[in-house]
Design a protein around this motif. Structure first.
Motif, PDB file in Angstrom:
ATOM      1  N   SER A 254       9.256  12.801 -53.489  1.00  0.00           N
ATOM      2  CA  SER A 254       9.171  13.167 -52.063  1.00  0.00           C
ATOM      3  C   SER A 254       8.961  11.970 -51.147  1.00  0.00           C
ATOM      4  CB  SER A 254       8.027  14.159 -51.851  1.00  0.00           C
ATOM      5  OG  SER A 254       6.777  13.590 -52.215  1.00  0.00           O
ATOM      6  N   GLU A 255       8.995  10.749 -51.671  1.00  0.00           N
ATOM      7  CA  GLU A 255       8.680   9.586 -50.857  1.00  0.00           C
ATOM      8  C   GLU A 255       9.740   9.345 -49.788  1.00  0.00           C
ATOM      9  OE1 GLU A 255       8.408   6.150 -53.321  1.00  0.00           O
ATOM     10  OE2 GLU A 255      10.539   6.116 -53.815  1.00  0.00           O
ATOM     11  N   ASP A 256       9.312   8.715 -48.718  1.00  0.00           N
ATOM     12  CA  ASP A 256      10.214   8.296 -47.651  1.00  0.00           C
ATOM     13  C   ASP A 256      11.048   7.122 -48.164  1.00  0.00           C
ATOM     14  OD1 ASP A 256      11.061   6.578 -45.407  1.00  0.00           O
ATOM     15  OD2 ASP A 256      10.011   8.020 -44.153  1.00  0.00           O
ATOM     16  N   ALA A 257      12.359   7.323 -48.275  1.00  0.00           N
ATOM     17  CA  ALA A 257      13.213   6.300 -48.870  1.00  0.00           C
ATOM     18  C   ALA A 257      13.191   5.007 -48.070  1.00  0.00           C
ATOM     19  CB  ALA A 257      14.644   6.827 -48.996  1.00  0.00           C
ATOM     20  N   GLY A 258      13.155   5.123 -46.756  1.00  0.00           N
ATOM     21  CA  GLY A 258      13.130   3.925 -45.918  1.00  0.00           C
ATOM     22  C   GLY A 258      11.852   3.130 -46.093  1.00  0.00           C
ATOM     23  N   LEU A 259      10.720   3.839 -46.125  1.00  0.00           N
ATOM     24  CA  LEU A 259       9.437   3.161 -46.317  1.00  0.00           C
ATOM     25  C   LEU A 259       9.365   2.533 -47.704  1.00  0.00           C
ATOM     26  CD1 LEU A 259       6.568   2.440 -45.460  1.00  0.00           C
ATOM     27  CD2 LEU A 259       5.841   4.725 -46.212  1.00  0.00           C
ATOM     28  N   ALA A 260       9.852   3.253 -48.731  1.00  0.00           N
ATOM     29  CA  ALA A 260       9.831   2.714 -50.093  1.00  0.00           C
ATOM     30  C   ALA A 260      10.659   1.439 -50.183  1.00  0.00           C
ATOM     31  CB  ALA A 260      10.357   3.764 -51.073  1.00  0.00           C
ATOM     32  N   LEU A 261      11.812   1.429 -49.510  1.00  0.00           N
ATOM     33  CA  LEU A 261      12.652   0.233 -49.525  1.00  0.00           C
ATOM     34  C   LEU A 261      11.949  -0.924 -48.821  1.00  0.00           C
ATOM     35  CD1 LEU A 261      15.243  -1.317 -50.047  1.00  0.00           C
ATOM     36  CD2 LEU A 261      16.209  -0.271 -47.979  1.00  0.00           C
ATOM     37  N   THR A 262      11.316  -0.637 -47.699  1.00  0.00           N
ATOM     38  CA  THR A 262      10.585  -1.685 -46.980  1.00  0.00           C
ATOM     39  C   THR A 262       9.503  -2.293 -47.870  1.00  0.00           C
ATOM     40  OG1 THR A 262      11.003  -0.649 -44.840  1.00  0.00           O
ATOM     41  CG2 THR A 262       9.141  -2.167 -44.967  1.00  0.00           C
ATOM     42  N   GLN A 263       8.772  -1.446 -48.594  1.00  0.00           N
ATOM     43  CA  GLN A 263       7.722  -1.936 -49.486  1.00  0.00           C
ATOM     44  C   GLN A 263       8.313  -2.788 -50.609  1.00  0.00           C
ATOM     45  OE1 GLN A 263       5.974   1.927 -50.490  1.00  0.00           O
ATOM     46  NE2 GLN A 263       4.086   1.326 -49.471  1.00  0.00           N
ATOM     47  N   GLN A 264       9.415  -2.299 -51.205  1.00  0.00           N
ATOM     48  CA  GLN A 264      10.056  -3.045 -52.287  1.00  0.00           C
ATOM     49  C   GLN A 264      10.535  -4.409 -51.799  1.00  0.00           C
ATOM     50  OE1 GLN A 264      10.841  -2.703 -55.516  1.00  0.00           O
ATOM     51  NE2 GLN A 264      10.204  -0.618 -55.990  1.00  0.00           N
ATOM     52  N   GLN A 265      11.168  -4.423 -50.635  1.00  0.00           N
ATOM     53  CA  GLN A 265      11.700  -5.685 -50.133  1.00  0.00           C
ATOM     54  C   GLN A 265      10.584  -6.658 -49.779  1.00  0.00           C
ATOM     55  OE1 GLN A 265      14.388  -4.166 -47.075  1.00  0.00           O
ATOM     56  NE2 GLN A 265      16.149  -4.592 -48.387  1.00  0.00           N
ATOM     57  N   ARG A 266       9.489  -6.140 -49.241  1.00  0.00           N
ATOM     58  CA  ARG A 266       8.385  -7.044 -48.911  1.00  0.00           C
ATOM     59  C   ARG A 266       7.775  -7.635 -50.182  1.00  0.00           C
ATOM     60  NH1 ARG A 266       3.012  -8.012 -48.077  1.00  0.00           N
ATOM     61  NH2 ARG A 266       2.629  -9.295 -46.234  1.00  0.00           N
ATOM     62  N   LEU A 267       7.555  -6.805 -51.199  1.00  0.00           N
ATOM     63  CA  LEU A 267       6.995  -7.310 -52.458  1.00  0.00           C
ATOM     64  C   LEU A 267       7.862  -8.445 -52.998  1.00  0.00           C
ATOM     65  CD1 LEU A 267       4.904  -6.810 -54.858  1.00  0.00           C
ATOM     66  CD2 LEU A 267       6.775  -5.532 -55.918  1.00  0.00           C
ATOM     67  N   HIS A 268       9.168  -8.245 -53.001  1.00  0.00           N
ATOM     68  CA  HIS A 268      10.063  -9.239 -53.591  1.00  0.00           C
ATOM     69  C   HIS A 268      10.314 -10.425 -52.655  1.00  0.00           C
ATOM     70  CE1 HIS A 268      10.735  -5.792 -56.281  1.00  0.00           C
ATOM     71  NE2 HIS A 268      10.985  -6.729 -57.190  1.00  0.00           N
ATOM     72  N   ARG A 269      10.227 -10.197 -51.361  1.00  0.00           N
ATOM     73  CA  ARG A 269      10.317 -11.334 -50.439  1.00  0.00           C
ATOM     74  C   ARG A 269       9.112 -12.246 -50.609  1.00  0.00           C
ATOM     75  NH1 ARG A 269      10.799  -8.638 -46.264  1.00  0.00           N
ATOM     76  NH2 ARG A 269       8.688  -8.753 -45.431  1.00  0.00           N
ATOM     77  N   MET A 270       7.914 -11.647 -50.739  1.00  0.00           N
ATOM     78  CA  MET A 270       6.708 -12.442 -50.949  1.00  0.00           C
ATOM     79  C   MET A 270       6.729 -13.121 -52.320  1.00  0.00           C
ATOM     80  SD  MET A 270       5.358 -12.003 -48.059  1.00  0.00           S
ATOM     81  CE  MET A 270       3.765 -12.798 -48.208  1.00  0.00           C
ATOM     82  N   ALA A 271       7.529 -12.570 -53.243  1.00  0.00           N
ATOM     83  CA  ALA A 271       7.681 -13.198 -54.565  1.00  0.00           C
ATOM     84  C   ALA A 271       8.698 -14.327 -54.543  1.00  0.00           C
ATOM     85  CB  ALA A 271       8.095 -12.148 -55.590  1.00  0.00           C
ATOM     86  N   GLY A 272       9.398 -14.501 -53.415  1.00  0.00           N
ATOM     87  CA  GLY A 272      10.355 -15.596 -53.300  1.00  0.00           C
ATOM     88  C   GLY A 272      11.771 -15.248 -53.710  1.00  0.00           C
ATOM     89  N   CYS A 273      12.113 -13.957 -53.754  1.00  0.00           N
ATOM     90  CA  CYS A 273      13.463 -13.544 -54.141  1.00  0.00           C
ATOM     91  C   CYS A 273      14.464 -13.826 -53.020  1.00  0.00           C
ATOM     92  CB  CYS A 273      13.470 -12.060 -54.498  1.00  0.00           C
ATOM     93  SG  CYS A 273      12.543 -11.669 -56.001  1.00  0.00           S
ATOM     94  N   SER A 274      15.721 -13.928 -53.393  1.00  0.00           N
ATOM     95  CA  SER A 274      16.777 -14.298 -52.453  1.00  0.00           C
ATOM     96  C   SER A 274      17.150 -13.131 -51.538  1.00  0.00           C
ATOM     97  CB  SER A 274      18.031 -14.731 -53.227  1.00  0.00           C
ATOM     98  OG  SER A 274      18.591 -13.617 -53.910  1.00  0.00           O
ATOM     99  N   ASP A 275      17.840 -13.462 -50.434  1.00  0.00           N
ATOM    100  CA  ASP A 275      18.333 -12.419 -49.533  1.00  0.00           C
ATOM    101  C   ASP A 275      19.324 -11.503 -50.248  1.00  0.00           C
ATOM    102  OD1 ASP A 275      16.799 -13.434 -47.488  1.00  0.00           O
ATOM    103  OD2 ASP A 275      18.433 -14.575 -46.567  1.00  0.00           O
TER     104      ASP A 275
END
Length: 353
Positions: free
Chosen positions: A133-154
């Protein structure tokens, strides 16, 4: 330790063999493991390409433990099992070890088909319901932030946007109520009493079942013979310590008898529980030491992950590699062996103390 496919699967990948066909081969007929206990091997669309479910005689009916993914192929296989192997007796209970899609995917369908109750640990049931039931947009934002802070590429961050609906497409809606399983509970299935053992790490409250009378352990994904279970940080809990939880749970399982027959979710049943636990503990200890060596200068988690694995990682592999690397880094931070530095939205840098 990024989970690796077995040698046969690696060969098949190199030869371009259809993995679905490979996994489906021999997946229909239940195999007897012990009196009243049968394994049902089901295909999944990712490595290691199969999952073991368990069919247990339960008085006038049957208990199913784990269910496979919620797709047409797995439904068809289950229907064949029902037609050929239940001897006219119904499924009276569905037990799910944890919320991952290859274990819970068809639980809702099975419960509805037979009017059977669902038994799960509370955290796992809630986690599955939240994921559905999660908000897909919010889940994507969280995933992208985690991996951006990990230094992953665009490019990797763009890839994440293509994978967000995978869980909901592979897991059928769950019943609105369930029977709670807790660590230390006894569950009677037929004439057998199984002890519930909670094993955090791979999942928040994964449950295993131990039959002390026959020294049988339904181990779910906690102890596997040839691959290391995935232990990774998730976007909803970036400061979590799943590796610390996993190592503690492994240590607890050494209290089980050494002659225990392990019934894993992937691979064949095996003996040597204590030796396998020792190997898993040693493997993670080596990985922690490797990371200490890599952090001789400040590095991002993505950089560390790339150095841990010798081959180039495509995006899906990188996602798991970064999750596992973060799990090791979070434990090293708790052990005060590594420090993390970063300001604002800049990628975090990790270095030895």
């Amino acid at each position: 330790m990024l989970a690796q496919a077995g040698r046969a699967h690696s060969t098949a990948e190199r030869q371009g063999i259809d993995q679905g066909a490979l996994a489906a081969s021999g997946c229909v007929a239940p195999a007897q493991v012990a009196a009243g206990l049968f394994s049902v091997r089901l295909p999944v669309p990712f490595s290691p390409w199969h999952v073991n479910a368990w069919l247990v005689e339960d008085g006038a009916g049957w208990t199913i433990i784990d269910t496979g993914t919620g797709d047409a192929a797995s439904k068809t296989l289950w229907e064949q099992v029902f037609a050929d192997h239940l001897a006219g007796r119904p499924v009276t209970r569905v037990i799910v070890t944890h919320f991952h899609l290859d274990h819970v995917g068809l639980a809702g369908w099975l419960c509805a088909r037979f009017g059977a109750p669902l038994w799960m640990a509370r955290t796992e049931w809630l986690q599955a319901r939240a994921a559905l039931s999660e908000d897909a947009g919010l889940a994507l934002t969280q995933q992208q932030r985690l991996h951006r802070m990990a230094g992953c590429s665009d490019g990797f961050l763009a890839y994440l946007a293509q994978t967000q609906a995978f869980y909901t497409s592979a897991v059928k809606p769950l019943p609105a109520c369930f029977v709670r399983l807790r660590d230390g509970d006894d569950v009677v299935i037929g004439d057998t009493r199984w002890q519930v053992l909670a094993a955090a790490g791979h999942a928040p409250e994964q449950i295993c079942l131990f039959d002390a009378g026959r020294n049988l352990l339904i181990a779910a994904d906690h102890v596997l013979e040839t691959i290391s279970p995935y232990i990774g940080v998730v976007a909803a809990e970036p400061e979590g310590d799943p590796l610390g939880d996993y190592l503690a749970a492994l240590d607890r399982f050494k209290a089980l008898p050494p002659e225990t027959l392990v019934l894993p979710s992937h691979g064949a049943p095996f003996h040597g529980l204590h030796e396998r636990i020792d190997a898993l503990l040693a493997g993670h200890a080596r990985r922690l030491d490797q990371i200490i060596g890599i952090c001789d200068q400040p590095r991002t988690a993505a950089d560390i992950a790339s150095r841990l694995f010798r081959r180039a990682l495509e995006h899906r592999q990188m996602k798991f590699a970064v999750g596992e690397t973060l799990a090791h880094l979070n434990l090293l931070i708790r052990q005060k062996r590594v420090v993390r530095n970063g300001l604002g939205e800049a990628a975090h840098l990790y270095a030895v103390v």
